[in-house]
Design a protein around this motif. Structure first.
Motif, PDB file in Angstrom:
ATOM      1  N   SER A  74       0.936  -1.158  -0.041  1.00 12.15           N
ATOM      2  CA  SER A  74      -0.043  -0.106  -0.109  1.00 12.15           C
ATOM      3  C   SER A  74       0.848   1.306  -0.060  1.00 12.15           C
ATOM      4  CB  SER A  74      -0.761   0.133   1.203  1.00 12.15           C
ATOM      5  OG  SER A  74      -0.325  -0.117   2.504  1.00 12.15           O
ATOM      6  N   ASP A  75       2.100   1.127   0.271  1.00 21.18           N
ATOM      7  CA  ASP A  75       2.890   2.283   0.127  1.00 21.18           C
ATOM      8  C   ASP A  75       4.215   2.267  -0.817  1.00 21.18           C
ATOM      9  OD1 ASP A  75       4.827   0.262   1.044  1.00 21.18           O
ATOM     10  OD2 ASP A  75       5.204   1.262   3.030  1.00 21.18           O
ATOM     11  N   LEU A  76       3.934   1.283  -1.947  1.00 21.36           N
ATOM     12  CA  LEU A  76       4.997   1.133  -2.952  1.00 21.36           C
ATOM     13  C   LEU A  76       6.489   1.471  -2.528  1.00 21.36           C
ATOM     14  CD1 LEU A  76       2.960   3.111  -5.558  1.00 21.36           C
ATOM     15  CD2 LEU A  76       3.024   0.708  -5.350  1.00 21.36           C
ATOM     16  N   SER A  77       6.876   0.517  -1.413  1.00 25.73           N
ATOM     17  CA  SER A  77       8.166   0.541  -0.981  1.00 25.73           C
ATOM     18  C   SER A  77       9.145   0.291  -2.085  1.00 25.73           C
ATOM     19  CB  SER A  77       8.470  -0.362   0.056  1.00 25.73           C
ATOM     20  OG  SER A  77       7.522   0.025   1.260  1.00 25.73           O
ATOM     21  N   PRO A  78      10.355   0.630  -2.111  1.00 25.99           N
ATOM     22  CA  PRO A  78      11.419   0.270  -3.104  1.00 25.99           C
ATOM     23  C   PRO A  78      11.937  -1.229  -2.777  1.00 25.99           C
ATOM     24  CG  PRO A  78      12.251   2.373  -1.983  1.00 25.99           C
ATOM     25  CD  PRO A  78      10.857   1.644  -1.079  1.00 25.99           C
ATOM     26  N   ILE A  79      12.504  -1.747  -3.755  1.00 23.30           N
ATOM     27  CA  ILE A  79      12.735  -3.196  -3.861  1.00 23.30           C
ATOM     28  C   ILE A  79      14.390  -3.102  -4.183  1.00 23.30           C
ATOM     29  CG2 ILE A  79      12.661  -5.622  -5.036  1.00 23.30           C
ATOM     30  CD1 ILE A  79      10.006  -4.932  -5.713  1.00 23.30           C
ATOM     31  N   ILE A  84       6.539   3.941  -9.141  1.00 24.12           N
ATOM     32  CA  ILE A  84       6.001   5.186  -9.236  1.00 24.12           C
ATOM     33  C   ILE A  84       4.316   5.045  -9.257  1.00 24.12           C
ATOM     34  CG2 ILE A  84       5.826   7.373 -10.347  1.00 24.12           C
ATOM     35  CD1 ILE A  84       8.561   6.860 -11.306  1.00 24.12           C
ATOM     36  N   GLU A  85       3.535   5.324  -8.250  1.00 25.20           N
ATOM     37  CA  GLU A  85       2.565   5.110  -8.181  1.00 25.20           C
ATOM     38  C   GLU A  85       1.455   5.529  -9.383  1.00 25.20           C
ATOM     39  OE1 GLU A  85      -1.315   5.445  -5.009  1.00 25.20           O
ATOM     40  OE2 GLU A  85       0.449   6.755  -4.811  1.00 25.20           O
ATOM     41  N   ALA A  86       1.813   6.570  -9.950  1.00 26.61           N
ATOM     42  CA  ALA A  86       0.811   7.250 -10.965  1.00 26.61           C
ATOM     43  C   ALA A  86       1.161   6.614 -12.200  1.00 26.61           C
ATOM     44  CB  ALA A  86       1.329   8.603 -11.165  1.00 26.61           C
ATOM     45  N   GLY A  87       2.243   5.592 -12.220  1.00 21.05           N
ATOM     46  CA  GLY A  87       2.509   5.069 -13.436  1.00 21.05           C
ATOM     47  C   GLY A  87       2.252   3.407 -13.359  1.00 21.05           C
ATOM     48  N   ILE A  88       1.912   2.962 -12.402  1.00 17.69           N
ATOM     49  CA  ILE A  88       1.913   1.374 -12.433  1.00 17.69           C
ATOM     50  C   ILE A  88       0.679   0.904 -12.894  1.00 17.69           C
ATOM     51  CG2 ILE A  88       3.710   1.449 -10.826  1.00 17.69           C
ATOM     52  CD1 ILE A  88       1.623   0.321  -8.614  1.00 17.69           C
ATOM     53  N   GLU A  89      -0.487   1.686 -12.567  1.00 16.53           N
ATOM     54  CA  GLU A  89      -1.873   1.320 -13.054  1.00 16.53           C
ATOM     55  C   GLU A  89      -2.434   0.285 -12.219  1.00 16.53           C
ATOM     56  OE1 GLU A  89      -2.349   1.132 -17.324  1.00 16.53           O
ATOM     57  OE2 GLU A  89      -1.855   3.148 -17.594  1.00 16.53           O
ATOM     58  N   GLY A  90      -2.200   0.274 -10.944  1.00 16.58           N
ATOM     59  CA  GLY A  90      -2.539  -0.863 -10.071  1.00 16.58           C
ATOM     60  C   GLY A  90      -1.580  -2.069 -10.051  1.00 16.58           C
ATOM     61  N   GLN A  91      -1.140  -2.236 -11.197  1.00 14.42           N
ATOM     62  CA  GLN A  91      -0.283  -3.488 -11.177  1.00 14.42           C
ATOM     63  C   GLN A  91       1.097  -3.161 -12.129  1.00 14.42           C
ATOM     64  OE1 GLN A  91      -1.726  -7.355 -11.203  1.00 14.42           O
ATOM     65  NE2 GLN A  91      -0.277  -8.283 -12.501  1.00 14.42           N
ATOM     66  N   THR A 101       6.856  -8.143  -9.841  1.00 17.44           N
ATOM     67  CA  THR A 101       5.517  -7.819  -9.907  1.00 17.44           C
ATOM     68  C   THR A 101       5.156  -7.130  -8.756  1.00 17.44           C
ATOM     69  OG1 THR A 101       5.364  -9.962 -11.347  1.00 17.44           O
ATOM     70  CG2 THR A 101       3.314  -9.147 -10.246  1.00 17.44           C
ATOM     71  N   ILE A 102       4.489  -6.057  -9.126  1.00 15.90           N
ATOM     72  CA  ILE A 102       4.181  -5.165  -7.879  1.00 15.90           C
ATOM     73  C   ILE A 102       2.502  -4.960  -8.115  1.00 15.90           C
ATOM     74  CG2 ILE A 102       4.155  -2.932  -6.684  1.00 15.90           C
ATOM     75  CD1 ILE A 102       6.946  -2.954  -7.560  1.00 15.90           C
ATOM     76  N   VAL A 103       1.613  -5.021  -6.868  1.00 17.79           N
ATOM     77  CA  VAL A 103       0.381  -5.094  -7.004  1.00 17.79           C
ATOM     78  C   VAL A 103       0.140  -3.787  -5.876  1.00 17.79           C
ATOM     79  CG1 VAL A 103      -2.020  -5.865  -6.463  1.00 17.79           C
ATOM     80  CG2 VAL A 103      -0.186  -7.280  -7.674  1.00 17.79           C
ATOM     81  N   ALA A 143      -5.059   2.518  -0.668  1.00 18.43           N
ATOM     82  CA  ALA A 143      -5.048   3.124   0.738  1.00 18.43           C
ATOM     83  C   ALA A 143      -5.589   2.053   1.586  1.00 18.43           C
ATOM     84  CB  ALA A 143      -5.381   4.507   0.748  1.00 18.43           C
ATOM     85  N   ASP A 144      -5.041   2.141   2.992  1.00 19.30           N
ATOM     86  CA  ASP A 144      -5.832   1.296   4.005  1.00 19.30           C
ATOM     87  C   ASP A 144      -6.778   2.160   4.648  1.00 19.30           C
ATOM     88  OD1 ASP A 144      -3.972  -0.967   3.892  1.00 19.30           O
ATOM     89  OD2 ASP A 144      -2.530   0.063   5.327  1.00 19.30           O
ATOM     90  N   LEU A 145      -7.678   1.582   5.039  1.00 18.18           N
ATOM     91  CA  LEU A 145      -8.828   2.295   5.881  1.00 18.18           C
ATOM     92  C   LEU A 145      -8.618   2.723   7.168  1.00 18.18           C
ATOM     93  CD1 LEU A 145     -11.964   0.029   4.995  1.00 18.18           C
ATOM     94  CD2 LEU A 145     -10.873   1.815   3.644  1.00 18.18           C
TER      95      LEU A 145
END
Length: 334
Positions: free
Chosen positions: A45-50, A108-115, A140-142, A146-148
């Motif tokens: 949910s935070d798109l951490s680096p790998i 980059i969140e704006a560019g991964i389109e969910g996956q 592969t990143i999903v 955002a968490d509730l």
């Protein structure tokens, strides 16, 4: 005796050459490079680096480098790397004595389109190194959203009325009229007594007949671990459309998607009937902010969803340019 003497000297010379040859072989040791993982799966949910690591065996005997080619995702749009990628290639420096090498892959969140799926190939190595068996890897990143809870009070409108759309939310203009008036704006708190956002395409004196449609979309919300998720929001609709309203689905809607990422037009949406009914029940003849009540989202448990508040209108100069106001949106897990 002389013949034995020469033989001993000859054997000594051969031994010396052999010894020197062994030293040369040590200097010319070639180390093998392999990915330590052939698959990197990340649900986040935070798109951490790998950190992508390669093993060097035996340890490098000299300074060198490794080249990795990354395909399947757009560098600079869907991800970045450190060291920085050039085109599709990342060059990783290797120091003498190193038994591992690595680089950082950051989505980059704006560019991964969910996956995002990125294909990694170890394409070449520098002096003293060679490629091994594991020369391919997949990332592969999903993005699980955002968490509730989501709690949006739109108070930012009062701080900056020029920025009515909160961070993480999206204003999606499906069709704009000739006046450009179908946009979300801040409700005047001093006039209405509450924080909200509003859209009203009416322009006095306009002769423009173009209809319009504009959405306000929440961030993607993670319901994968939810048990009793609830949507609640304040709303007000003003003025009823005429019988000639150009949109068969009406002037407003509440839609939900389970596959929305970046583009609303590339996602699948369904009407969320309880949300639609809440708006429909509001009196269009008065400026009366009402509350939707707690609306059950449990049919979407286990999903990542986005919620869209939709406004549609006829031409800016017609009575089909109604008003929709939305405030205090929350999604909680009760």
């Amino acid at each position: 005796m002389k013949n034995w003497h020469y033989l001993i000297l000859g054997l000594f010379a051969i031994s010396a050459l052999t010894f020197m040859g062994c030293d040369d072989d040590g200097d010319d040791t070639i180390s093998t490079v392999n990915f330590t993982e052939d698959i990197y799966n990340l649900t986040t949910s935070d798109l951490s680096p790998i950190e992508v690591e390669l093993v060097i065996s035996p340890a490098a005997t000299q300074d060198s480098e490794i080249e990795i080619e990354i395909t399947g995702a757009d560098a600079g749009v869907a991800f970045s790397t450190d060291p920085a990628i050039s085109g599709t290639t990342v060059v990783i420096p290797v120091q003498s004595g190193a038994s591992t090498a690595s680089f950082t892959f950051t989505p980059i969140e704006a560019g991964i389109e969910g996956q995002l799926t990125a294909n990694l190939m170890l394409t070449s190595t520098g002096p003293g190194l060679t490629t091994g068996i594991t020369i391919e890897s997949i990332i592969t990143i999903v993005d699980v959203g955002a968490d509730l809870p989501l709690m949006e009070t739109f108070t930012g409108c009062q701080e900056d009325p020029q920025q009515p759309v909160p961070d993480g939310w999206t204003e999606a203009v499906i069709q704009q009229n000739g006046e450009g008036s179908s946009v979300w704006t801040c409700v005047d708190e001093n006039f209405f007594g509450f924080n909200a956002v509003s859209v009203n395409s009416f322009v006095a004196g306009s002769s423009d007949n173009m209809s319009s449609e504009v959405w306000l979309v929440t961030p993607r919300l993670n319901l994968t671990g939810a048990t009793n998720p609830i949507l609640n929001f304040d709303l007000d609709r003003r003025f009823a459309p005429t019988d000639n309203f150009p949109y068969p689905d009406g002037p407003y809607d509440v839609l939900i998607s389970t596959d929305y990422s970046v583009s609303v037009e590339n996602a699948t949406w369904q009407r969320f009937e309880p949300g639609f009914t809440a708006i429909d029940d509001n009196d269009p003849g008065a400026d009366d902010l009402t509350n939707s009540g707690d609306l059950d989202l449990s049919p979407f448990n286990g999903e990542v969803i986005a919620i869209a508040f939709v406004y549609r209108a006829g031409g800016p100069g017609t009575f089909d340019a109604t008003i929709l106001r939305i405030g205090n949106v929350s999604v909680t897990d009760n």
